[in-house]
Design an enzyme around this catalytic site. Structure first.
Site, PDB file in Angstrom:
ATOM      1  N   HIS A  26       7.707  15.482  10.909  1.00  0.00           N
ATOM      2  CA  HIS A  26       6.817  16.380  10.608  1.00  0.00           C
ATOM      3  C   HIS A  26       7.070  17.380   9.996  1.00  0.00           C
ATOM      4  CE1 HIS A  26       5.311  14.640  14.694  1.00  0.00           C
ATOM      5  NE2 HIS A  26       4.030  14.316  13.904  1.00  0.00           N
ATOM      6  N   CYS A 133      -3.617  -0.255  17.475  1.00  0.00           N
ATOM      7  CA  CYS A 133      -2.284   0.502  17.589  1.00  0.00           C
ATOM      8  C   CYS A 133      -2.883   1.649  17.950  1.00  0.00           C
ATOM      9  CB  CYS A 133      -1.227   0.509  16.409  1.00  0.00           C
ATOM     10  SG  CYS A 133       0.128   1.334  16.601  1.00  0.00           S
ATOM     11  N   CYS A 136      -0.912   4.436  15.537  1.00  0.00           N
ATOM     12  CA  CYS A 136      -1.392   4.643  14.087  1.00  0.00           C
ATOM     13  C   CYS A 136      -2.878   4.885  14.106  1.00  0.00           C
ATOM     14  CB  CYS A 136      -1.341   3.067  13.232  1.00  0.00           C
ATOM     15  SG  CYS A 136       0.464   2.945  13.019  1.00  0.00           S
ATOM     16  N   HIS A 153       5.137   1.403  14.910  1.00  0.00           N
ATOM     17  CA  HIS A 153       5.346   1.889  16.313  1.00  0.00           C
ATOM     18  C   HIS A 153       5.687   0.834  17.144  1.00  0.00           C
ATOM     19  CE1 HIS A 153       2.730   5.111  14.570  1.00  0.00           C
ATOM     20  NE2 HIS A 153       3.275   5.740  15.399  1.00  0.00           N
ATOM     21  N   LYS A 300      13.861   5.624  11.726  1.00  0.00           N
ATOM     22  CA  LYS A 300      12.729   6.546  11.665  1.00  0.00           C
ATOM     23  C   LYS A 300      12.540   7.445  12.915  1.00  0.00           C
ATOM     24  CE  LYS A 300       7.637   7.033  11.374  1.00  0.00           C
ATOM     25  NZ  LYS A 300       6.574   6.410  11.481  1.00  0.00           N
ATOM     26  N   LYS A 303       7.632   9.967  17.587  1.00  0.00           N
ATOM     27  CA  LYS A 303       7.487  10.626  19.079  1.00  0.00           C
ATOM     28  C   LYS A 303       7.452   9.311  20.072  1.00  0.00           C
ATOM     29  CE  LYS A 303       4.096  13.999  17.589  1.00  0.00           C
ATOM     30  NZ  LYS A 303       2.637  14.212  17.433  1.00  0.00           N
TER      31      LYS A 303
END
Length: 513
Positions: A26, A133, A136, A153, A300, A303
């Site tokens: 972020h 998902c 997303c 994810h 990557k 969270k």
């Protein structure tokens, strides 16, 4: 005659999901967009910089339930957390939008109504069945699934979903969107992302669901109280709702000049969003920049996957300017790049402490020692090796920043600091002072002072806090906020009194002592 209006520059970032703490990924996006905004202010553009929060996702419902609070309480808490981090990192948005605000809900409803009025056949009802998902907030196609999981994810389970929804006829806009991208009317950059989007469009588009049945948290779908607006249709509209749409005057900002996003959401911003706007008879954005990811050990940061470093720890290591500089110069704003503590420490020490900080302190200390804290007034200061270096660096800096090549922009202003440090070694001011060669010493000190002030201007988009400190060491200069790039050529610090320079970037050992 009145003043000519400044060129408008409306810049946005992706709004963040409210399902957990912000991380370095972020931060890269927000710092990069802030750097672009600050640069365009330096250019003299009328910048309007938007940031905000995406608060209606299904993942918010889950996060709020885990915390034992209502979704509204949860998103209020997360909005305060995110905004607090962006203040720590010196981000400078002109507006902060949340998708739970009434102004946003009005704009979403108005956009849907406009599409219905202009292109009624583009909105229809149908059955939908697919794998969803929650990370997303998107139904996944087979190409987006690897080993039964979303490629973005991989730790989340896909949810099998079947329901009757409202749909948008995305397939009808394939040619129109493709034409805008290939012609450059909608500039998608960097080139690797443009090519990906073009291939996606050339393969054809499917119509998409734009509502969810009986979702307890979201914007009600106009005319159907059983449905809520699909979170991505909701979220994308934030860029428009922040302009005041549908009220008169929103055109002063729209269309957006640049959307800054991560590379994983180009389909939404470069395909679906332009199609939505075209259906409503509105202009698509002018440009989208899709940056890469911050990685830890090649993976990557996210969270859902968990990370090895928190944003708070990264800021605390050497301060906000150090993290801003590292992410933009080392990770960059185009490709994926690794974050490591060793590289952060190394770049902080070599670039900020030993190069920029050392130059500022040495230069101003010598003006204190040899000229009583007053910059010598020297007519010939407009020529010489530092003047040549400043012209070259300034031109290269402008070219890089105009093309959002932030890592190159950082390299050019740091290169000027490196050249100035070498200039000190070449001219040996202390030897000039010992030999009583006052005219030569005046020229050296004046050249260094002017270079230090120029570096404050060039560094402002990257390290705003330290740039402000450097600028403030010169008594009598105008506000740095009101200083433009043109000042690089006309800047005159001769005769100004300078304050003793603090240690701008304490070495790591001293910082942890």
């Amino acid at each position: 005659m009145g003043r000519r209006p400044l060129p408008k520059f409306y810049l946005t970032t992706a709004i963040d999901y409210s399902n957990g703490e912000p991380h370095l990924g972020h931060a890269l996006e927000k710092i990069g967009a802030d750097c672009i905004a600050r640069y365009h202010r330096l250019r003299g553009d009328a910048v309007h910089f938007l940031m905000g929060m995406d608060e209606h996702s299904q993942s918010v419902i889950q996060a709020a339930a885990r915390a034992g609070v209502t979704p509204q309480t949860w998103v209020d808490r997360m909005a305060a957390t995110f905004a607090g981090y962006w203040r720590l990192l010196e981000c400078s948005p002109d507006d902060w939008i949340r998708t739970t605000e009434p102004r946003h809900a009005r704009a979403v409803a108005a956009l849907l109504e406009l599409i219905r009025e202009r292109r009624p056949d583009d909105l229809f009802e149908a059955e939908y069945e697919g794998l969803y998902c929650t990370g997303c907030e998107e139904f996944k196609t087979p190409a987006q699934i690897v080993d039964g999981h979303c490629v973005e994810h991989p730790t989340l389970e896909l949810i099998a979903t079947k329901e009757r929804n409202h749909f948008f006829r995305l397939s009808a806009y394939r040619d129109a969107v493709l034409d805008r991208i290939t012609s450059g009317t909608l500039l998608v950059a960097p080139e690797i992302r443009r090519n990906e989007v073009v291939r996606l469009l050339e393969a054809g588009l499917q119509d998409i669901s734009i509502s969810r049945l009986r979702q307890p948290w979201g914007i009600p779908y106009p005319g159907d109280p059983q449905q809520t607006v699909y979170v991505w249709f909701d979220a994308l509209t934030n860029y428009l709702s922040a302009t005041g749409f549908p009220e008169a005057g929103y055109e002063r900002l729209w269309p957006a000049d640049l959307h800054v996003i991560g590379k994983g959401i180009t389909r939404f911003h470069c395909v679906i969003w332009p199609a939505m706007l075209l259906a409503a008879g509105l202009a698509p954005p002018r440009a989208v920049w899709a940056h890469g990811y911050v990685q830890w050990s090649g993976a990557k940061l996210s969270k859902t996957a968990g990370t090895e470093v928190t944003l708070g720890e990264a800021i605390a290591r050497h301060g906000s300017d150090a993290l801003r500089y590292f992410l933009l110069s080392e990770v960059g704003f185009e490709n994926d790049g690794d974050f490591t503590w060793d590289r952060l420490d190394a770049r902080y020490t070599a670039d900020l402490a030993d190069t920029l900080g050392n130059l500022v302190k040495r230069s101003l200390d010598m003006i204190q020692r040899y000229r009583g804290g007053v910059v010598p007034a020297v007519r010939a200061v407009g020529s010489g090796p530092l003047e040549d270096a400043a012209r070259e660096s300034g031109a290269a800096y402008r070219h890089a920043m105009d093309h959002n090549r932030l890592e190159l922009g950082a390299a050019h202003w740091l290169g000027l600091a490196t050249r100035a440090n070498r200039f000190i070694q070449e001219t040996v001011p202390w030897e000039l002072a010992k030999a009583g060669r006052d005219a030569e010493l005046d020229l050296v000190l004046a050249s260094l002072a002017r270079t230090v002030a120029r570096l404050a201007i060039l560094a402002r988009p990257f390290t705003p806090a330290s740039a402000g400190v450097i600028w403030s060491l010169f008594e009598g200069l105008p506000s740095l906020d009101e200083t433009r790039l043109e000042a690089l050529a006309t800047l005159d610090v001769s005769g100004l009194r300078v304050k003793p320079s603090p240690i701008l970037f304490p070495k790591p050992q001293a910082a942890r002592a």
